[in-house]
Write an enzyme that holds these catalytic residues in place. Structure first.
Site, PDB file in Angstrom:
ATOM      1  N   SER A  16      -6.962 -17.570   4.589  1.00 31.10           N
ATOM      2  CA  SER A  16      -8.391 -17.408   4.321  1.00 31.10           C
ATOM      3  C   SER A  16      -9.175 -17.466   5.622  1.00 31.10           C
ATOM      4  O   SER A  16      -9.010 -18.392   6.419  1.00 31.10           O
ATOM      5  CB  SER A  16      -8.888 -18.512   3.387  1.00 31.10           C
ATOM      6  OG  SER A  16      -8.355 -18.377   2.108  1.00 31.10           O
ATOM      7  N   HIS A  68     -14.948 -18.929   2.750  1.00 33.60           N
ATOM      8  CA  HIS A  68     -15.350 -19.643   1.531  1.00 33.60           C
ATOM      9  C   HIS A  68     -15.535 -21.111   1.905  1.00 33.60           C
ATOM     10  O   HIS A  68     -15.141 -21.549   2.996  1.00 33.60           O
ATOM     11  CB  HIS A  68     -14.317 -19.490   0.412  1.00 33.60           C
ATOM     12  CG  HIS A  68     -12.948 -19.969   0.776  1.00 33.60           C
ATOM     13  ND1 HIS A  68     -12.640 -21.313   0.968  1.00 33.60           N
ATOM     14  CD2 HIS A  68     -11.789 -19.292   1.018  1.00 33.60           C
ATOM     15  CE1 HIS A  68     -11.361 -21.435   1.285  1.00 33.60           C
ATOM     16  NE2 HIS A  68     -10.811 -20.228   1.334  1.00 33.60           N
ATOM     17  N   ASP A  85       1.264  -3.638   5.082  1.00 30.02           N
ATOM     18  CA  ASP A  85       2.112  -3.823   6.251  1.00 30.02           C
ATOM     19  C   ASP A  85       3.486  -4.368   5.832  1.00 30.02           C
ATOM     20  O   ASP A  85       3.579  -5.467   5.277  1.00 30.02           O
ATOM     21  CB  ASP A  85       1.442  -4.790   7.225  1.00 30.02           C
ATOM     22  CG  ASP A  85       2.074  -4.752   8.597  1.00 30.02           C
ATOM     23  OD1 ASP A  85       3.208  -5.242   8.737  1.00 30.02           O
ATOM     24  OD2 ASP A  85       1.442  -4.213   9.523  1.00 30.02           O
TER      25      ASP A  85
END
Length: 319
Positions: free
Chosen positions: A281, A145, A266
């Site tokens: 991110s 992003h 996980d």
């Protein structure tokens, strides 16, 4: 005739090798320090010894200095140059939020130089995760992003760099509050330059060769719900893979970085971070041995869930 037939036979065998060749990229998952610069000069902090005049005069952390004594400034060097040539008080034209104001200050003297007693920041600094690296071109992509100056306002970057970094600690995510990776840069020597800041990620060129096996780029037709993994660095400096599950696939042409919904499964990652946290991110998403995308967002009401961007959307933005 035999020679011609033999030549034709060789050509027929060779043709498929150049048709539909797959692209390969290294999925990185390594944390880096970011410094993206624009034409703004922002007050980042006050000097403990010499910042009293600036603080008492009304200057605030976060103020953007647009001009000094009526002369526009685009970097900290210009601020220092104007101060050195000035006498008496100086006038700062600042932008605070959406409001402009003029502040009059008396500079401090330090070793024969005139200073404001503040630390100035150019652009935005932080940490993020590198998604992919192309060893053939040196190009890389990160974040999945864009970097924004405010909500939905993409930063108009003029230049930028990435730096080696490590994770200091991880603040766990919780319902209603996203977690956070806290890290620091390890060197002032850049790993590479950032050349683009787009809604689909930041992109640039690096002289650093990230280690790892290059994987084929996944196709949209090959995506499916079910098991996958993400590659992230959430402690120290080494990335590792963590299991996730893709729950839902959205339209390919979504430009918001939300092409699929995923859930962290996980146990180790959940125990360490609570799921997806800020700083992750850009973590590459791998499914069936192919690089299919990058983590982009976390759900505030459930930190084990978040969104990912389709890898080809990142590559298209990188050009």
């Amino acid at each position: 005739m035999k020679r011609v037939a033999g030549l034709l036979f060789v050509l027929i065998l060779m043709l498929p090798l150049s048709v539909g060749a797959e692209s390969y990229l290294v999925p990185v998952g390594e944390l880096v320090g970011l410094n993206l610069r624009d034409n703004t000069v922002t007050v980042a902090a006050f000097d403990d010894l010499r910042g009293k005049n600036a603080r008492d005069g009304g200057l605030r952390i976060g103020d953007k200095i647009e001009a000094v004594n009526g002369s526009p400034v685009a970097d900290a060097g210009q601020v220092r140059e104007i101060l050195e040539k000035s006498t008496g008080n100086v006038e700062l034209q600042i932008l605070r939020g959406s409001k402009r104001a003029t502040i009059c200050l008396e500079p401090e003297d330090r070793d024969g130089s005139r200073v404001l007693g503040v630390y100035l920041r150019q652009g935005i600094s932080g940490i993020g995760t590198v998604t992919w690296y192309d060893p053939d071109t040196g190009r890389f992509g990160a974040l999945g992003h864009g970097v924004s100056t405010s909500k939905d306002c993409l930063m108009k970057m003029t230049s930028g760099n990435i730096y080696p970094a490590e994770v200091l600690c991880a603040q766990r995510g919780r319902v209603g509050g996203p977690g956070l990776l806290k890290g620091k840069a390890l060197s002032a020597t850049p790993l590479g330059t950032v050349e683009q800041n787009t809604p689909q990620g930041i992109f640039g060129t690096s002289t650093h060769r990230w280690e790892g096996m290059a994987l084929p780029v996944g196709t949209w037709e090959g995506l499916h719900t079910g098991k996958a993994c993400i590659r992230s660095t959430v402690s120290g400096g080494e990335p590792r893979e963590y299991s996730v599950e893709i729950l839902k696939i959205y339209p390919k042409d979504r430009t918001t970085g939300r092409n699929f919904l995923l859930k962290v499964t996980d146990p180790e990652l959940i125990a360490r971070t609570g799921g997806i946290v800020q700083g992750m991110s850009g973590s590459p998403i791998i499914q069936d041995g192919r690089l299919i995308g990058a983590v982009t967002h976390v759900l505030v009401n459930d930190p084990t869930m978040g969104y990912g961007i389709y890898i080809q959307n990142m590559l298209d933005a990188a050009g």
